[in-house]
Write a protein that holds these residues in place. Structure first.
Motif, short mmCIF file in Angstrom:
data_model
loop_
_atom_site.label_atom_id
_atom_site.label_comp_id
_atom_site.label_asym_id
_atom_site.label_seq_id
_atom_site.Cartn_x
_atom_site.Cartn_y
_atom_site.Cartn_z
N ARG A 1 0.83 -1.22 0.00
CA ARG A 1 0.00 0.00 0.00
C ARG A 1 0.85 1.25 0.00
O ARG A 1 0.57 2.21 -0.73
N THR A 2 1.92 1.25 0.79
CA THR A 2 2.78 2.42 0.85
C THR A 2 3.52 2.64 -0.47
O THR A 2 3.63 3.77 -0.96
N LEU A 3 4.01 1.57 -1.07
CA LEU A 3 4.71 1.71 -2.34
C LEU A 3 3.78 2.22 -3.44
O LEU A 3 4.16 3.09 -4.23
N ARG A 4 2.59 1.70 -3.49
CA ARG A 4 1.64 2.17 -4.51
C ARG A 4 1.30 3.65 -4.31
O ARG A 4 1.18 4.41 -5.28
N HIS A 5 1.17 4.06 -3.06
CA HIS A 5 0.87 5.47 -2.80
C HIS A 5 2.02 6.37 -3.23
O HIS A 5 1.81 7.38 -3.91
N ARG A 6 3.24 6.01 -2.90
CA ARG A 6 4.38 6.85 -3.22
C ARG A 6 4.68 6.85 -4.72
O ARG A 6 5.14 7.85 -5.25
N LEU A 7 4.44 5.72 -5.37
CA LEU A 7 4.66 5.67 -6.81
C LEU A 7 3.62 6.49 -7.57
O LEU A 7 3.88 6.94 -8.70
N SER A 8 2.45 6.69 -6.97
CA SER A 8 1.41 7.48 -7.64
C SER A 8 1.64 8.98 -7.54
O SER A 8 1.02 9.75 -8.26
N LEU A 9 2.54 9.41 -6.63
CA LEU A 9 2.82 10.83 -6.45
C LEU A 9 3.86 11.30 -7.46
O LEU A 9 4.69 10.52 -7.94
N PRO A 10 3.86 12.59 -7.78
CA PRO A 10 4.90 13.13 -8.67
C PRO A 10 6.28 13.02 -8.04
O PRO A 10 6.43 13.03 -6.82
N ILE A 11 7.28 12.92 -8.88
CA ILE A 11 8.65 12.82 -8.38
C ILE A 11 9.03 14.13 -7.70
O ILE A 11 8.83 15.21 -8.23
N GLY A 12 9.57 14.01 -6.49
CA GLY A 12 9.96 15.19 -5.73
C GLY A 12 8.87 15.72 -4.82
O GLY A 12 9.09 16.73 -4.14
N GLY B 1 6.59 11.63 -2.50
CA GLY B 1 7.07 10.95 -3.69
C GLY B 1 8.56 10.70 -3.63
O GLY B 1 9.28 11.20 -2.75
N TYR B 2 9.04 9.92 -4.59
CA TYR B 2 10.46 9.60 -4.63
C TYR B 2 11.25 10.76 -5.23
O TYR B 2 10.73 11.58 -5.98
N ARG B 3 12.55 10.79 -4.92
CA ARG B 3 13.34 11.98 -5.23
C ARG B 3 13.91 11.98 -6.64
O ARG B 3 14.34 13.02 -7.11
N SER B 4 13.93 10.84 -7.29
CA SER B 4 14.50 10.79 -8.64
C SER B 4 13.82 9.69 -9.44
O SER B 4 13.14 8.81 -8.88
N LYS B 5 14.02 9.73 -10.74
CA LYS B 5 13.47 8.69 -11.60
C LYS B 5 14.11 7.34 -11.33
O LYS B 5 13.45 6.29 -11.42
N SER B 6 15.40 7.36 -11.02
CA SER B 6 16.08 6.10 -10.72
C SER B 6 15.48 5.43 -9.49
O SER B 6 15.22 4.22 -9.48
N GLU B 7 15.25 6.22 -8.43
CA GLU B 7 14.66 5.65 -7.23
C GLU B 7 13.24 5.17 -7.50
O GLU B 7 12.82 4.12 -7.01
N TRP B 8 12.49 5.93 -8.30
CA TRP B 8 11.13 5.53 -8.65
C TRP B 8 11.15 4.18 -9.38
O TRP B 8 10.32 3.30 -9.13
N PHE B 9 12.11 3.98 -10.28
CA PHE B 9 12.20 2.73 -11.04
C PHE B 9 12.52 1.56 -10.11
O PHE B 9 11.90 0.49 -10.19
N HIS B 10 13.50 1.74 -9.21
CA HIS B 10 13.87 0.64 -8.31
C HIS B 10 12.72 0.29 -7.37
O HIS B 10 12.50 -0.90 -7.06
N LYS B 11 11.98 1.29 -6.93
CA LYS B 11 10.85 1.01 -6.05
C LYS B 11 9.72 0.32 -6.81
O LYS B 11 8.98 -0.48 -6.23
#
Length: 546
Positions: A116-127, A137-147
């Motif tokens: 649930r937490t991962l889906r929520h954070r992935l749905s937010l804009p980067i930064g 949200g995650y701080r970079s595209k690379s972190e978004w991809f790994h998550k």
């Protein structure tokens, strides 16, 4: 300040925790001969194989388990041991299977929280920035991809765990999964293969017997006499090793329980059930015998009786207990107390640290005459995942280090022996509201108050049934006789609750008049600092009559 538009969650009422229902004591088997150790190893190895085989069958039965299958397993084990040993093995298999099912449900719940937490954070804009209630949200595209890849991994694990749960399939390792994994990292564990093998085999041995009321000394399989003599009923294939009649083997060692020895002696004298377990500590090369028995359920005292003399509010932290004493009206008394502990090192050292800190807490509680300890009913099962707190690794380690499970078991057991009660309160908002309403007002030049100390006050007030806030909002038009008194410190039936505060004469010097009002000498002029004052204390002459 809290946001008034945000809805607060419901506070669960406080309750008195039930006392311990069982007792376990342990003593070392000293002076064992070489033959004694050889017999114990053979018995443990033989019965360990039977236990592993029975656990495999119990896991294979799954939902098809019934009293008939249980009886069939027990009959097969009886041929290679005895009826009592077979009963102990089958009962241990049932307990292990039930524990595995509970751990499986907790694992699924943990995976759900992470997904649930991962889906929520992935749905937010980067930064996207985080808030106090949710991660951003995650701080970079690379972190978004790994998550996103980690989300796929967790979903796969979750699907497998749900499938195992529906099919009643459990994964159990006799001897421990951690010790099994150590086999592949012997250099990091600083072990040789022989040392690891000795530990692995010792953990898989089975030398235990359940107690039986009415039998001699409360146990027929492992019998301990009041004099400390230990004898074991050998299984059928090893009956030729007996050194006394009826297939029993008497050890050369004698035991004497230093802790609860009188209680244990009373039970075996009356032939009441006592369960025993013999195990080898492979690292030290020592044999131990553990005795355990059940206690009748003790009726807890009412909540009002427990908090009649006030409570000790305790805030649990990763490295200390912050305690504060409160009177029945919720007023803090004296100074805060801290009981530190260090949870680094081995499991035995951590357990000793917790026990030592609780001992000092209980001794201080008894010395001040309080009969109850208030503590938060903490549970961080779903709150310590890395998906919940993002990159807050240190914070995850902090809340994971708080000894919630060990603390509950230790505190309830040790408090019952001291005649104290434990009140569990809802942990919601205790640190936040304690720091907001109590931290600043109680700070003096000679006393500092941390947020943890203020949380202890909040916990104690909640256990006493008082609001955490010190005072309510003043009534409209400031008419207490029309809208009621504004304080919530004292109950309506408390005497002098509406009176003025008495003068603080406990710390005044000796020259304070009996009226309690202190006459201060006027200070000298600021321009002439060294000029002596002309003001003196003037005593009125006695009035004469007649």
């Amino acid at each position: 300040m809290a946001d008034p538009s945000r809805k607060l969650r419901t506070i669960v009422p406080s309750f008195v925790v039930l006392g311990p229902s069982g007792v376990a004591v342990r003593d070392r088997l000293k002076g064992l001969s070489v033959e004694d150790e050889r017999v114990l190893c053979l018995v443990g190895e033989h019965q360990g194989r039977l236990a592993s085989r029975d656990l495999k069958r119990r896991c294979a039965d799954g939902p098809e388990h019934s009293s008939d299958t249980w009886a069939g397993r027990k009959r097969e084990l009886t041929k290679e041991s005895s009826s009592r040993i077979a009963g102990a093995i089958t009962k241990a298999s049932h307990d292990q299977w039930a524990l595995a099912r509970r751990c499986q449900a907790a694992h699924i719940q943990n995976l759900d929280a992470g997904i649930r937490t991962l889906r929520h954070r992935l749905s937010l804009p980067i930064g996207e920035k985080s808030s106090k209630r949710a991660a951003g949200g995650y701080r970079s595209k690379s972190e978004w991809f790994h998550k996103s890849r980690r989300l796929a991994t967790l979903e796969s694990r979750h699907a497998q765990a749900v499938e195992d749960s529906k099919s009643y399939r459990v994964r159990v390792v006799r001897g421990g999964k951690r010790l099994l994994s150590t086999r592949h990292n012997l250099e990091a564990a600083q072990l040789t293969e022989g040392q690891w093998r000795a530990r692995w085999e010792a953990e898989r041995w089975f030398i235990a017997a359940d107690g039986e009321s009415g039998k001699r000394f409360g146990n027929e399989t492992i019998r301990v006499t009041p004099g400390g003599e230990v004898s074991i009923k050998l299984p059928a294939p090893l009956a030729h090793l007996a050194n006394t009649g009826h297939g029993r083997y008497i050890l050369a060692s004698r035991i004497a329980f230093a802790h609860r020895g009188e209680e244990w002696a009373d039970r075996i004298t009356l032939n009441r059930a006592v369960a025993y377990r013999i195990h080898l500590h492979a690292e030290r090369g020592r044999w131990y015998l553990t005795a355990s028995w059940q206690r009748p359920p003790v009726r807890t005292i009412p909540l009002a009786t427990a908090r009649a003399n006030g409570v000790i509010g305790v805030d649990t932290n990763a490295d200390h207990f912050a305690a504060y004493r409160l009177d029945p009206h919720g007023n803090p008394i004296g100074r805060p107390h801290r009981f530190p502990y260090d949870l680094s090192g081995s499991a035995d050292r951590r357990d000793a640290q917790i026990r030592h800190a609780l001992t000092r807490l209980l001794h201080w509680t008894k010395s001040v005459g309080v009969k109850a300890i208030a503590i938060e009913d903490l549970d961080f099962t779903t709150e310590k995942t890395r998906e919940k707190h993002g990159r807050g690794k240190r914070f995850r380690q902090l809340i994971s280090g708080i000894p919630t499970g060990r603390l509950k078991a230790r505190l309830v057991s040790m408090a019952a022996e001291q005649g104290l009660s434990v009140i569990a309160v809802d942990p919601a908002y205790t640190s936040q509201w304690g720091g907001q309403h109590w931290q600043k007002p109680l700070v003096t030049p000679r006393r500092t108050l941390s947020r943890h100390d203020a949380a202890g006050i909040a916990i104690g007030r909640r256990a006493l049934g008082h609001p955490i806030r010190r005072r309510t909002t003043p009534p409209r038009n400031d008419q207490s006789d029309r809208y009621g008194h504004r304080t919530v410190q004292a109950a309506p039936g408390t005497r002098r609750r509406d009176g003025n505060r008495p003068p603080a004469t406990d710390h005044a010097p000796g020259d304070v008049p009996p009226s309690g009002k202190r006459k201060r000498r006027p200070s000298a002029s600021k321009t002439v600092r060294d000029a002596p004052s002309t003001q003196q204390w003037v005593q009125e002459p006695l009035l004469r009559t007649g």
